[in-house]
Structure formats: C-alpha cells, structure tokens
Design a protein around this motif. Structure first.
Motif: not given
Length: 316
Positions: A211-227, A277-283
């Motif tokens: 099993q995994r412990l998960v923290a789910e986050f909304a409204n993370v901006p795209s077009g950025m480096g996700l680190r 990873v660099v996220l592509p632009p988008g919502p």
C-alpha cells in the motif's frame, strides 16, 4: 635496541613535546579573542541586514559552524549553515548575503569560493565589522517557486491506497492528516534533517507492504519544472541492513495515472534525492504524491514537491 642513554633521555623528550603542545595551545587561546566578533560587531552586521536586505534574501554562514550569528540576524532573513552548505543551490532565494569569519582557524576561503561562486555574482564590495565580513551576491541558481506541496498541505486529500485502488482516508484534524493505524502514519509539514541539512518538508512515513501513503494536490500549475526532493531523515539512511527495503517516492498525474516522477531510496543511500520533469503547458492538474516501502522500518521519509520556473535553456 635503544641504548640506556637514549632510554634515559626519552622522558625528557616526552616532557619537551608536552610543553611545546601546551605552549602552542596557550598561543592559540591568546590569539583567538582577536579573531572572534564582539557583540558590537554582530549588531553592526545586523543593522546592515535590517537596512538593506529585501524579502526573499537569505544569509549563508562561512564557515558553516559559526552559529552565534543566528542570534543577531534579523528574524525576517533565513540563515543557512550546515556541513557542505557552501555548495547548496539555495534556489528559493534570488540574493544571498555571505556572512563570513575568514580569519578563523581552518577557514578555507579558496574551497568556499570554489563551491559557492559558480552561478553567483557579487553585487557590491565586502563590508567588514571587526573580524566579520558581509557581502551580497546575486544567486544565478535562483528558480522562483509557483507552488510548493509543503505550503499547501492543509488543502491536500490524504489517504492510504491499496494496489487494487481502494482507499482509506486520512482526515485532517486541523494540524495533520492522520491515518488509521500506527501514530506515525500522518502527513504534515515539519522540520527534519537529511544528512545534516535542515529542511522544511512533508513528513510521509511509508505504511509498509504494497500500500501507498498518498497526498493528492489540486491546481498544480503546468508549463513548469515539477521537482521532487526527499530522503531518509537523521541516522536512519545510513544502515544497509539486509532486512531493510527500498523506499519509493513518486508523483503521478491523478487524471491519467501517468508516472511523472519516481525516486527510489535503497538502504544506505544518504542525502536529499531529487528528480525533475518539465510539464507541458496546459490547465492546472491534480497530482498524487506518494511513498511506499515493503518494510517501512527505519524508512522515515521527508519530502517536498514544487513547481519551479524551468531551468535556463530548458523548454516546457
């Protein structure tokens, strides 16, 4: 075999060596006060920072163990100093004030410059307050943060997730997201140390098994480096006991299930581990930050995820 005469002289040689060491120690102690700053020196330094520091600035100590300065630096300016902090990116800060005591014994200015200066540019001359030195630098390693998980923890949806996708929620009690089961299973921003480096990060202890412990986050901006940055805290990372298992840290796209980032931390791997990873632009998107370890013993994880301006030369 030593002669009787040499044996008789040996105590005198030992005495002379002891007297020499004692004399050197006395000289060192007599000279040391002149190399240490007075309260007036420290207050003069603090006055400069109070007047000239901007929001977002930071202070880096040189040598890293000159902790007394923390008592005087204005509380609005974060202070950094740990073993090997000379080479730290400090990428959250556009400007860095180097507060040094270069005349202290074993203060290796050349080694400090080799680690610190790449990517940095001095913004003015060095100021001196007694044995203290203070100089401001532009931080070319600066990368603005547009979202940080540890700063958004209260709004996260936290749960334990089984391999079949079933979930058990970890309700937020106003301070932490506490999961059913052992008391260490919760998610909250805390201060922890990873290989001597103090970090403000998300405490996320793997629940054990599949099993995994998960923290789910909304409204993370795209077009950025996700680190993703994280590691095993304190002394727990050092052990290579075969009973221990690899800890896995990861980030998935919640909508598609795509694995965005994955960092394995096998037993014995110390320090902060990183992936980007660099996220592509988008919502804006929703992401699942998770930890898993078959055997969670001694796998105390602290991590953070952030959306950064892409590194220079990297296109989303």
């Amino acid at each position: 075999m030593p002669s009787p005469k040499a044996l008789r002289a040996l105590p005198l040689v030992e005495l002379g060596a002891l007297l020499l060491v004692a004399l050197l120690c006395l000289v060192f102690q007599l000279r040391l006060p002149g190399r240490l700053p007075t309260d007036a020196d420290e207050r003069a330094m603090a006055d400069v920072l109070a007047r000239d520091a901007r929001p977002g600035d930071a202070v880096l100590l040189f040598p890293w163990w000159t902790e007394r300065a923390r008592l005087f630096v204005p509380s609005s300016v974060p202070v950094y100093g740990w073993l090997e902090s000379d080479g730290a990116d400090l990428s959250a800060h556009p400007r860095i004030w180097v507060l040094g005591q270069p005349e202290l014994p074993r203060s290796d200015v050349g080694a400090f410059d080799a680690a610190f200066l790449p990517g940095r540019k001095a913004l003015g001359p060095e100021s001196r307050m007694g044995p203290l030195s203070l100089r401001l630098y532009e931080n070319g390693r600066y990368r603005p943060r547009h979202w940080v998980a540890s700063e958004s923890a209260n709004a996260a949806h936290v749960y334990l997730e089984q391999p079949d996708g079933s979930r058990r929620d970890c309700p937020f009690d106003g301070r932490v997201h506490r999961c059913p089961g052992p008391p260490h299973l919760y998610v909250a921003p805390e201060w922890h140390e990873i290989l001597y480096e103090p970090r403000h990060c998300l405490w996320m202890h793997a629940p054990g098994g599949a099993q995994r412990l998960v923290a789910e986050f909304a409204n993370v901006p795209s077009g950025m480096g996700l680190r993703l940055e994280g590691g095993i805290i304190f002394e727990f990372a050092h052990s290579k006991d075969p009973r221990l298992s690899t800890s896995y840290l990861g980030v998935d796209d919640a909508a598609s299930g795509e694995r965005l980032l994955d960092v394995p931390i096998p037993p014995g791997r110390e320090g902060v581990q990183k992936a980007e990873v660099v996220l592509p632009p988008g919502p804006p998107r929703t992401v699942k930050v998770w930890v898993q370890a078959d055997n969670a013993e001694s796998r105390q994880v602290c991590l953070d995820v952030m959306a950064l301006e892409p590194a220079v030369g990297v296109k989303p």
